[in-house]
Design a protein around this motif. Structure first.
Motif, PDB file in Angstrom:
ATOM      1  N   THR A 236       0.845  -1.208   0.000  1.00 29.50           N
ATOM      2  CA  THR A 236       0.000   0.000   0.000  1.00 29.50           C
ATOM      3  C   THR A 236       0.874   1.250   0.000  1.00 29.50           C
ATOM      4  O   THR A 236       0.482   2.286  -0.537  1.00 29.50           O
ATOM      5  CB  THR A 236      -0.864   0.023   1.279  1.00 29.50           C
ATOM      6  OG1 THR A 236      -1.434  -1.245   1.458  1.00 29.50           O
ATOM      7  CG2 THR A 236      -1.932   1.087   1.201  1.00 29.50           C
ATOM      8  N   TYR A 237       2.044   1.121   0.631  1.00 28.21           N
ATOM      9  CA  TYR A 237       2.926   2.286   0.742  1.00 28.21           C
ATOM     10  C   TYR A 237       3.958   2.336  -0.382  1.00 28.21           C
ATOM     11  O   TYR A 237       4.813   3.202  -0.388  1.00 28.21           O
ATOM     12  CB  TYR A 237       3.630   2.270   2.109  1.00 28.21           C
ATOM     13  CG  TYR A 237       2.648   2.242   3.252  1.00 28.21           C
ATOM     14  CD1 TYR A 237       1.820   3.330   3.510  1.00 28.21           C
ATOM     15  CD2 TYR A 237       2.506   1.109   4.047  1.00 28.21           C
ATOM     16  CE1 TYR A 237       0.879   3.294   4.527  1.00 28.21           C
ATOM     17  CE2 TYR A 237       1.580   1.068   5.068  1.00 28.21           C
ATOM     18  CZ  TYR A 237       0.767   2.157   5.302  1.00 28.21           C
ATOM     19  OH  TYR A 237      -0.158   2.119   6.312  1.00 28.21           O
ATOM     20  N   LEU A 254      11.302   6.830  11.960  1.00 24.45           N
ATOM     21  CA  LEU A 254      10.608   7.777  12.833  1.00 24.45           C
ATOM     22  C   LEU A 254      10.649   9.153  12.187  1.00 24.45           C
ATOM     23  O   LEU A 254      11.719   9.720  11.963  1.00 24.45           O
ATOM     24  CB  LEU A 254      11.269   7.830  14.219  1.00 24.45           C
ATOM     25  CG  LEU A 254      10.709   8.863  15.192  1.00 24.45           C
ATOM     26  CD1 LEU A 254       9.264   8.529  15.559  1.00 24.45           C
ATOM     27  CD2 LEU A 254      11.557   8.938  16.454  1.00 24.45           C
ATOM     28  N   LYS A 255       9.454   9.653  11.893  1.00 25.06           N
ATOM     29  CA  LYS A 255       9.341  10.934  11.179  1.00 25.06           C
ATOM     30  C   LYS A 255       9.405  12.100  12.171  1.00 25.06           C
ATOM     31  O   LYS A 255       8.761  12.060  13.220  1.00 25.06           O
ATOM     32  CB  LYS A 255       7.983  10.907  10.477  1.00 25.06           C
ATOM     33  CG  LYS A 255       7.700  11.973   9.493  1.00 25.06           C
ATOM     34  CD  LYS A 255       6.411  11.568   8.749  1.00 25.06           C
ATOM     35  CE  LYS A 255       5.447  12.700   8.706  1.00 25.06           C
ATOM     36  NZ  LYS A 255       4.209  12.359   8.015  1.00 25.06           N
ATOM     37  N   VAL A 256      10.177  13.108  11.844  1.00 25.89           N
ATOM     38  CA  VAL A 256      10.227  14.324  12.674  1.00 25.89           C
ATOM     39  C   VAL A 256      10.144  15.534  11.759  1.00 25.89           C
ATOM     40  O   VAL A 256      10.294  15.419  10.541  1.00 25.89           O
ATOM     41  CB  VAL A 256      11.517  14.405  13.534  1.00 25.89           C
ATOM     42  CG1 VAL A 256      11.531  13.330  14.589  1.00 25.89           C
ATOM     43  CG2 VAL A 256      12.756  14.322  12.676  1.00 25.89           C
ATOM     44  N   GLY A 287       9.659  -0.539  17.653  1.00 26.87           N
ATOM     45  CA  GLY A 287       8.231  -0.447  17.375  1.00 26.87           C
ATOM     46  C   GLY A 287       7.851   0.579  16.330  1.00 26.87           C
ATOM     47  O   GLY A 287       6.665   0.760  16.047  1.00 26.87           O
ATOM     48  N   GLU A 288       8.845   1.241  15.767  1.00 26.39           N
ATOM     49  CA  GLU A 288       8.505   2.256  14.757  1.00 26.39           C
ATOM     50  C   GLU A 288       8.149   1.571  13.433  1.00 26.39           C
ATOM     51  O   GLU A 288       8.621   0.470  13.146  1.00 26.39           O
ATOM     52  CB  GLU A 288       9.678   3.220  14.553  1.00 26.39           C
ATOM     53  CG  GLU A 288      10.036   4.049  15.790  1.00 26.39           C
ATOM     54  CD  GLU A 288       8.906   4.938  16.266  1.00 26.39           C
ATOM     55  OE1 GLU A 288       7.992   5.226  15.473  1.00 26.39           O
ATOM     56  OE2 GLU A 288       8.916   5.325  17.448  1.00 26.39           O
ATOM     57  N   PRO A 289       7.345   2.231  12.617  1.00 23.97           N
ATOM     58  CA  PRO A 289       6.912   1.607  11.355  1.00 23.97           C
ATOM     59  C   PRO A 289       8.041   1.581  10.319  1.00 23.97           C
ATOM     60  O   PRO A 289       9.101   2.189  10.530  1.00 23.97           O
ATOM     61  CB  PRO A 289       5.774   2.526  10.905  1.00 23.97           C
ATOM     62  CG  PRO A 289       6.094   3.838  11.508  1.00 23.97           C
ATOM     63  CD  PRO A 289       6.774   3.557  12.806  1.00 23.97           C
ATOM     64  N   PHE A 291       7.767   2.805   7.254  1.00 25.11           N
ATOM     65  CA  PHE A 291       7.455   3.772   6.193  1.00 25.11           C
ATOM     66  C   PHE A 291       7.263   5.156   6.804  1.00 25.11           C
ATOM     67  O   PHE A 291       6.944   5.281   7.998  1.00 25.11           O
ATOM     68  CB  PHE A 291       6.176   3.359   5.453  1.00 25.11           C
ATOM     69  CG  PHE A 291       4.975   3.265   6.359  1.00 25.11           C
ATOM     70  CD1 PHE A 291       4.176   4.372   6.611  1.00 25.11           C
ATOM     71  CD2 PHE A 291       4.669   2.069   7.007  1.00 25.11           C
ATOM     72  CE1 PHE A 291       3.085   4.291   7.457  1.00 25.11           C
ATOM     73  CE2 PHE A 291       3.579   1.987   7.868  1.00 25.11           C
ATOM     74  CZ  PHE A 291       2.786   3.105   8.087  1.00 25.11           C
ATOM     75  N   ILE A 293       5.529   8.671   5.171  1.00 27.16           N
ATOM     76  CA  ILE A 293       5.019   9.343   3.974  1.00 27.16           C
ATOM     77  C   ILE A 293       4.637  10.781   4.304  1.00 27.16           C
ATOM     78  O   ILE A 293       4.670  11.199   5.464  1.00 27.16           O
ATOM     79  CB  ILE A 293       3.819   8.589   3.348  1.00 27.16           C
ATOM     80  CG1 ILE A 293       2.587   8.697   4.248  1.00 27.16           C
ATOM     81  CG2 ILE A 293       4.171   7.131   3.094  1.00 27.16           C
ATOM     82  CD1 ILE A 293       1.345   8.210   3.558  1.00 27.16           C
TER      83      ILE A 293
END
Lengths: 338, 135
Positions: A236-237, A254-256, A287-289, A291, A293
């Motif tokens: 999906t991603y 991890l998005k920042v 535990g971070e994903p 992906f 986006i």
């Protein structure tokens, strides 16, 4: 008699206090300090932030002697670990040009520096009794994870020598790579281990080291935009992406936003923070994903590779809706895969 | 004379001690003021991602009768790391307290928070239902 004695004591105290006040308020004429008649020196480190292999550390080394005592003969910087190619000492002494908007203006005072092993030397070619020379130490691979000290030495014509030592400075274990160009459907495969970007053919050749896929999708129904996705993420991603054979690793992301590291984003107005080794050591990406986006200019992503060998911070310097992005990366090799 | 002064001082200190310990404005166990307000509801709701940027798509739908907060988040949002922010009626407080990122990934069992009124007498438990926007 007793009262008289007390009166006398109090009076004496008052007179004493007044005398002290008078002395304290007496204005001393300013006297010019007597300059030392010895050769003098002082050094400062001009660069800030972590000391990264391949980057420069800049010093300014000032030396002076009374003109009547002699003139400067030479200046030497000796590093505890020899600097990499490009290490040099500027043979100019700089002053602030008040007639040119305060521009830093250099005056040649010596021959170009000569580096031999750990030592870099400038020999003075003009009669001068005071100068400040700048030394640029390029951090070598050998110094990674170690400390470096620089010993500056000045010599004068009357035979005097003076030295000062700067450091020790910690050299980081992390690497840095700036301005990597990404493009949708072409240079879209990122290897943290190689600190490189590949196209499909390159990714197939380095399948085992591809950690992330860059893609840009413009949907009216959702904000997908620019994304970094691990090859093993849910399809999906990865819409419309045909992964090269063998490209199948996962990662933790991890998005920042607005974490503008000054090394990675030197022109950003608020880029006055530095990511250092300790940040990579302490961050937990458990535990971070796999992906991230909807990334924008100014966004960043912390990444940990699937094999636990590396942690990285990828900063988006620029993005364009044509499906391109410019990113910069700091990468830290974890000791023993942890 | 001396005896009288000592007695006066003792009496004065006793009065001061009593005044200091007497019950003034009531506060709860969190040190928050307990008022007479009975209002007890959620007035607005926000969800932030790990980058502390909102992940909402549109405003959250708050049903103060059904005691639900329904919010749609952007496609690709990591439901395990979301920072909820509630705005409550005046003097209310929330239980449990929000101290960091919250895992909303179990969408079949929505997370619940109880709003407690200013007088601490009314309690209403809201369910926060998170759904993800389609690509």
């Amino acid at each position: 008699m007793q009262y008289r004695s007390k009166y006398t004591g109090v009076t004496s105290l008052l007179i004493g206090a007044l005398s002290l006040l008078a002395l304290a308020c007496k204005k001393d004429d300013y006297k010019l300090p007597t300059p030392s008649d010895k050769l003098q020196n002082q050094a400062i480190k001009r660069t800030l932030g972590p000391n990264i292999v391949g980057q420069q550390i800049e010093f300014a080394y000032a030396m002076a002697i009374l003109p009547g005592k002699g003139k400067l003969v030479s200046c030497t910087a000796e590093a505890s670990i020899a600097g990499a190619a490009g290490t040099y000492m500027d043979n100019k002494s700089y002053f602030t040009n008040v007639n040119n908007s305060g521009a830093d203006t250099g005056v040649v005072v010596g021959s170009p520096s000569v580096t031999s092993g750990t030592t870099t030397t400038v020999t003075y070619t003009v009669d001068t009794s005071a100068a400040t020379l700048r030394y640029y130490y390029v951090i070598p691979e050998e110094a990674r994870g170690k400390t470096v000290s620089i010993k500056f030495t000045a010599k004068s014509s009357n035979g005097e020598t003076i030295s000062t030592t700067m450091g020790p400075y910690n050299i980081t274990r992390m690497d840095m790579k700036l301005n990597m160009k990404l493009s949708n459907k072409n240079m879209m495969y990122i290897s943290i281990g190689d600190t490189a970007v590949y196209d499909s053919a390159g990714a197939a050749a380095h399948a085992g080291s591809i950690d992330l896929v860059y893609l840009y999708r413009s949907y009216t129904t959702s904000a997908f935009n620019h994304a970094l996705v691990a090859p093993a993420a849910d399809t999906t991603y990865l819409p419309g992406v045909n992964l090269p054979p063998g490209v199948n690793r996962t990662a933790k992301l991890l998005k920042v936003f607005n974490l503008q590291d000054h090394n990675l984003a030197p022109t950003e107005q608020y880029g006055n923070t530095f990511i250092d080794d300790v940040d990579f050591q302490s961050i937990s990406l458990t535990g971070e994903p796999n992906f991230a986006i909807n990334l924008k200019q100014g966004a960043g992503v912390w990444v940990e590779t699937a094999d636990g060998k590396y942690r990285a911070y990828i900063y988006f310097n620029a993005v364009a809706n044509a499906g391109t992005a410019t990113v910069s990366m700091k990468r830290y090799a974890l000791a023993n895969g942890k | 004379m001396k005896k009288n002064i000592i007695i006066s001082l003792i009496v004065l200190s006793a009065v001061c001690t009593w005044a200091a310990c007497s019950k003034g404005i009531p506060v709860d166990e969190d040190g928050l003021l307990i008022t007479t307000r009975k209002d007890c509801y959620v007035s607005s709701f926000e969800l932030l991602g790990t980058d502390y940027v909102s992940v909402r798509v549109g405003a959250a739908t708050i049903d103060t009768s059904a005691l639900t907060v329904k919010v749609t988040v952007q496609f690709g949002t990591d439901l395990k790391n979301l920072y909820p922010q509630f705005s409550l009626a005046q003097d209310c407080k929330l239980s449990p307290k929000i101290t960091g990122f919250v895992d909303f990934s179990d969408t079949l069992n929505p997370r619940k928070w109880t709003v407690i009124s200013g007088d601490r007498q009314v309690k209403k438990t809201y369910s926060v239902v998170v759904s993800v926007q389609h690509r």
